[in-house]
Design a protein around this motif. Structure first.
Motif, PDB file in Angstrom:
ATOM      1  N   ASP A  38      30.972 -62.181 -81.389  1.00 19.24           N
ATOM      2  CA  ASP A  38      30.140 -62.354 -80.194  1.00 19.24           C
ATOM      3  C   ASP A  38      30.924 -62.042 -78.925  1.00 19.24           C
ATOM      4  O   ASP A  38      30.429 -61.349 -78.023  1.00 19.24           O
ATOM      5  N   ALA A  39      32.135 -62.550 -78.854  1.00 14.99           N
ATOM      6  CA  ALA A  39      32.955 -62.316 -77.663  1.00 14.99           C
ATOM      7  C   ALA A  39      33.233 -60.823 -77.494  1.00 14.99           C
ATOM      8  O   ALA A  39      33.153 -60.282 -76.379  1.00 14.99           O
ATOM      9  N   TYR A  40      33.543 -60.165 -78.591  1.00 13.10           N
ATOM     10  CA  TYR A  40      33.810 -58.725 -78.535  1.00 13.10           C
ATOM     11  C   TYR A  40      32.552 -57.961 -78.118  1.00 13.10           C
ATOM     12  O   TYR A  40      32.598 -57.070 -77.263  1.00 13.10           O
ATOM     13  N   SER A  41      31.414 -58.322 -78.714  1.00 14.94           N
ATOM     14  CA  SER A  41      30.172 -57.598 -78.465  1.00 14.94           C
ATOM     15  C   SER A  41      29.754 -57.661 -77.006  1.00 14.94           C
ATOM     16  O   SER A  41      29.393 -56.633 -76.404  1.00 14.94           O
ATOM     17  N   PHE A  42      29.789 -58.868 -76.433  1.00 17.44           N
ATOM     18  CA  PHE A  42      29.242 -59.039 -75.087  1.00 17.44           C
ATOM     19  C   PHE A  42      30.256 -58.792 -73.974  1.00 17.44           C
ATOM     20  O   PHE A  42      29.874 -58.442 -72.857  1.00 17.44           O
ATOM     21  N   ASN A  43      31.535 -58.943 -74.283  1.00 15.96           N
ATOM     22  CA  ASN A  43      32.547 -58.819 -73.231  1.00 15.96           C
ATOM     23  C   ASN A  43      33.349 -57.525 -73.275  1.00 15.96           C
ATOM     24  O   ASN A  43      33.979 -57.151 -72.282  1.00 15.96           O
ATOM     25  N   VAL A  44      33.324 -56.834 -74.424  1.00 16.41           N
ATOM     26  CA  VAL A  44      34.133 -55.624 -74.562  1.00 16.41           C
ATOM     27  C   VAL A  44      33.274 -54.367 -74.665  1.00 16.41           C
ATOM     28  O   VAL A  44      33.560 -53.354 -74.009  1.00 16.41           O
ATOM     29  N   ILE A  45      32.217 -54.416 -75.472  1.00 16.44           N
ATOM     30  CA  ILE A  45      31.442 -53.199 -75.724  1.00 16.44           C
ATOM     31  C   ILE A  45      30.766 -52.639 -74.466  1.00 16.44           C
ATOM     32  O   ILE A  45      30.886 -51.430 -74.191  1.00 16.44           O
ATOM     33  N   PRO A  46      30.062 -53.443 -73.651  1.00 11.26           N
ATOM     34  CA  PRO A  46      29.463 -52.842 -72.446  1.00 11.26           C
ATOM     35  C   PRO A  46      30.483 -52.214 -71.505  1.00 11.26           C
ATOM     36  O   PRO A  46      30.257 -51.078 -71.023  1.00 11.26           O
ATOM     37  N   PRO A  47      31.641 -52.856 -71.225  1.00 11.23           N
ATOM     38  CA  PRO A  47      32.642 -52.158 -70.398  1.00 11.23           C
ATOM     39  C   PRO A  47      33.169 -50.875 -71.041  1.00 11.23           C
ATOM     40  O   PRO A  47      33.449 -49.893 -70.348  1.00 11.23           O
ATOM     41  N   MET A  48      33.294 -50.865 -72.390  1.00 10.86           N
ATOM     42  CA  MET A  48      33.693 -49.637 -73.081  1.00 10.86           C
ATOM     43  C   MET A  48      32.663 -48.538 -72.839  1.00 10.86           C
ATOM     44  O   MET A  48      33.003 -47.377 -72.611  1.00 10.86           O
ATOM     45  N   GLY A  49      31.380 -48.919 -72.932  1.00 19.86           N
ATOM     46  CA  GLY A  49      30.317 -47.950 -72.688  1.00 19.86           C
ATOM     47  C   GLY A  49      30.399 -47.382 -71.283  1.00 19.86           C
ATOM     48  O   GLY A  49      30.201 -46.177 -71.073  1.00 19.86           O
ATOM     49  N   GLN A  50      30.706 -48.246 -70.323  1.00 21.49           N
ATOM     50  CA  GLN A  50      30.847 -47.797 -68.944  1.00 21.49           C
ATOM     51  C   GLN A  50      31.997 -46.795 -68.810  1.00 21.49           C
ATOM     52  O   GLN A  50      31.872 -45.761 -68.142  1.00 21.49           O
ATOM     53  N   MET A  51      33.091 -47.081 -69.498  1.00 22.58           N
ATOM     54  CA  MET A  51      34.284 -46.251 -69.382  1.00 22.58           C
ATOM     55  C   MET A  51      34.119 -44.909 -70.107  1.00 22.58           C
ATOM     56  O   MET A  51      34.479 -43.860 -69.583  1.00 22.58           O
ATOM     57  N   ILE A  52      33.542 -44.935 -71.311  1.00 20.16           N
ATOM     58  CA  ILE A  52      33.486 -43.736 -72.137  1.00 20.16           C
ATOM     59  C   ILE A  52      32.219 -42.924 -71.889  1.00 20.16           C
ATOM     60  O   ILE A  52      32.264 -41.699 -71.787  1.00 20.16           O
ATOM     61  N   ALA A  53      31.079 -43.632 -71.791  1.00 20.67           N
ATOM     62  CA  ALA A  53      29.807 -42.925 -71.643  1.00 20.67           C
ATOM     63  C   ALA A  53      29.297 -42.923 -70.211  1.00 20.67           C
ATOM     64  O   ALA A  53      28.288 -42.291 -69.911  1.00 20.67           O
ATOM     65  N   GLY A  54      29.964 -43.661 -69.322  1.00 25.62           N
ATOM     66  CA  GLY A  54      29.562 -43.673 -67.920  1.00 25.62           C
ATOM     67  C   GLY A  54      28.490 -44.669 -67.581  1.00 25.62           C
ATOM     68  O   GLY A  54      28.031 -44.735 -66.439  1.00 25.62           O
ATOM     69  N   ASP A  55      28.072 -45.499 -68.548  1.00 26.67           N
ATOM     70  CA  ASP A  55      27.024 -46.491 -68.290  1.00 26.67           C
ATOM     71  C   ASP A  55      27.125 -47.581 -69.352  1.00 26.67           C
ATOM     72  O   ASP A  55      27.048 -47.293 -70.544  1.00 26.67           O
ATOM     73  N   GLY A  56      27.266 -48.815 -68.925  1.00 32.05           N
ATOM     74  CA  GLY A  56      27.394 -49.918 -69.874  1.00 32.05           C
ATOM     75  C   GLY A  56      26.080 -50.552 -70.261  1.00 32.05           C
ATOM     76  O   GLY A  56      25.996 -51.229 -71.296  1.00 32.05           O
ATOM     77  N   GLU A  57      25.020 -50.341 -69.479  1.00 32.24           N
ATOM     78  CA  GLU A  57      23.753 -51.031 -69.746  1.00 32.24           C
ATOM     79  C   GLU A  57      23.130 -50.650 -71.083  1.00 32.24           C
ATOM     80  O   GLU A  57      22.608 -51.521 -71.788  1.00 32.24           O
ATOM     81  N   PRO A  58      23.108 -49.367 -71.476  1.00 35.76           N
ATOM     82  CA  PRO A  58      22.550 -49.049 -72.796  1.00 35.76           C
ATOM     83  C   PRO A  58      23.246 -49.814 -73.915  1.00 35.76           C
ATOM     84  O   PRO A  58      22.603 -50.234 -74.881  1.00 35.76           O
ATOM     85  N   TYR A  59      24.545 -50.025 -73.788  1.00 37.79           N
ATOM     86  CA  TYR A  59      25.284 -50.723 -74.839  1.00 37.79           C
ATOM     87  C   TYR A  59      25.044 -52.222 -74.787  1.00 37.79           C
ATOM     88  O   TYR A  59      25.120 -52.903 -75.813  1.00 37.79           O
ATOM     89  N   ARG A  60      24.714 -52.734 -73.603  1.00 38.05           N
ATOM     90  CA  ARG A  60      24.311 -54.140 -73.526  1.00 38.05           C
ATOM     91  C   ARG A  60      23.016 -54.346 -74.300  1.00 38.05           C
ATOM     92  O   ARG A  60      22.861 -55.310 -75.047  1.00 38.05           O
ATOM     93  N   TYR A  61      22.065 -53.413 -74.131  1.00 34.68           N
ATOM     94  CA  TYR A  61      20.822 -53.498 -74.901  1.00 34.68           C
ATOM     95  C   TYR A  61      21.106 -53.419 -76.396  1.00 34.68           C
ATOM     96  O   TYR A  61      20.556 -54.190 -77.193  1.00 34.68           O
ATOM     97  N   LEU A  62      21.961 -52.465 -76.820  1.00 37.04           N
ATOM     98  CA  LEU A  62      22.235 -52.297 -78.246  1.00 37.04           C
ATOM     99  C   LEU A  62      22.834 -53.563 -78.847  1.00 37.04           C
ATOM    100  O   LEU A  62      22.487 -53.959 -79.966  1.00 37.04           O
TER     101      LEU A  62
END
Length: 260
Positions: free
Chosen positions: A193-217
């Motif tokens: 849970d900690a990884y999913s909500f605290n790491v994945i959206p910032p990764m999405g922002q860094m790599i794909a340029g937008d973290g919100e789609p990954y927050r939804y996923l």
């Protein structure tokens, strides 16, 4: 209330942790995948530390498609726009077979079609076509296998998608679904849970340029039914007993059932 439809009230369903009108969800999901299509496979590697490749291999190994089909053999891979599952299945078969990839999102299909053009001397063709899992553009009893990987949780009406899977499969045909699931190991569930909500959206922002789609996923994983409930939905759609294999401590699960 029917399985796979509104969870929160008449004409409503979940989009991540939000409640939205049923008719709005598909457009919202389309927007998510429009944004992530070009980096989808890269982000899958980052998000899962490469485990998604092993999970997909496990799904295709369990499916065990025939190496040299004697009769024409057709596989339908739904929501598989980038071709990851389709190419794995196609590599295991040699001629007299076809893999049809059906995805509602044109951006994902473009990525898959480009990858398909780069395949070396394919003996089993992969065909890419646009279509909605709830209204498939295929005739009744026209495919031997139906697969869907990490796509069923994005469908607005799961009951309709499962009914369509049942409709297009031949008698004795096989349904297989790979999807994120519920971590069932103490401590690991909290780390996940900690990884999913605290790491994945910032990764999405860094790599794909937008973290919100990954927050939804990430949120959509948490609102998806547990393996037992989903297996019951599959059986209610008319399939035989559904077998389940848990992967990586419950991070993902494979559901398999046959059309009787």
């Amino acid at each position: 209330m029917k399985a796979g439809e509104a969870k929160t009230g008449t004409g409503e369903t979940s989009f991540g942790f939000k409640t939205v009108p049923l008719e709005d969800k598909q457009g919202l999901v389309n927007t998510v995948f429009d944004q992530v299509a070009s980096r989808y496979d890269i982000m899958n590697d980052v998000m899962s530390a490469g485990l998604h490749r092993l999970w997909k291999d496990a799904m295709v190994s369990w499916l065990s498609p025939p190496h040299h089909p004697r009769a024409p053999f057709r596989v339908l891979d739904v929501a598989g726009g980038t071709g990851d599952i389709a190419f794995r299945i196609a590599r295991r078969m040699d001629g007299n077979a076809e893999v049809v990839v059906c995805d509602i999102n044109p951006e994902m299909l473009l990525v898959g079609a480009e990858r398909n053009r780069r395949r070396l001397r394919p003996t089993t063709p992969c065909v890419f076509t646009a279509g909605n899992a709830e209204v498939l553009p295929l005739p009744d009893r026209s495919v031997d296998v139906y697969t869907i990987a990490f796509g069923i949780r994005n469908v607005t009406r799961r009951d309709k998608a499962l009914a369509e899977a049942h409709r297009v499969l031949k008698r004795g045909g096989r349904f297989m679904c790979l999807e994120f699931s519920k971590v069932d190991l103490p401590i690991m569930d909290k780390v996940y849970d900690a990884y999913s909500f605290n790491v994945i959206p910032p990764m999405g922002q860094m790599i794909a340029g937008d973290g919100e789609p990954y927050r939804y996923l990430v949120e959509s994983i948490r609102t998806f039914p547990n393996p037992g409930r989903f297996a019951a939905e599959i059986e209610r759609a008319g399939f035989g007993p559904c077998a389940v294999r848990m992967l990586s401590g419950g991070v993902a699960a494979i559901h398999s059932a046959f059309k009787l």
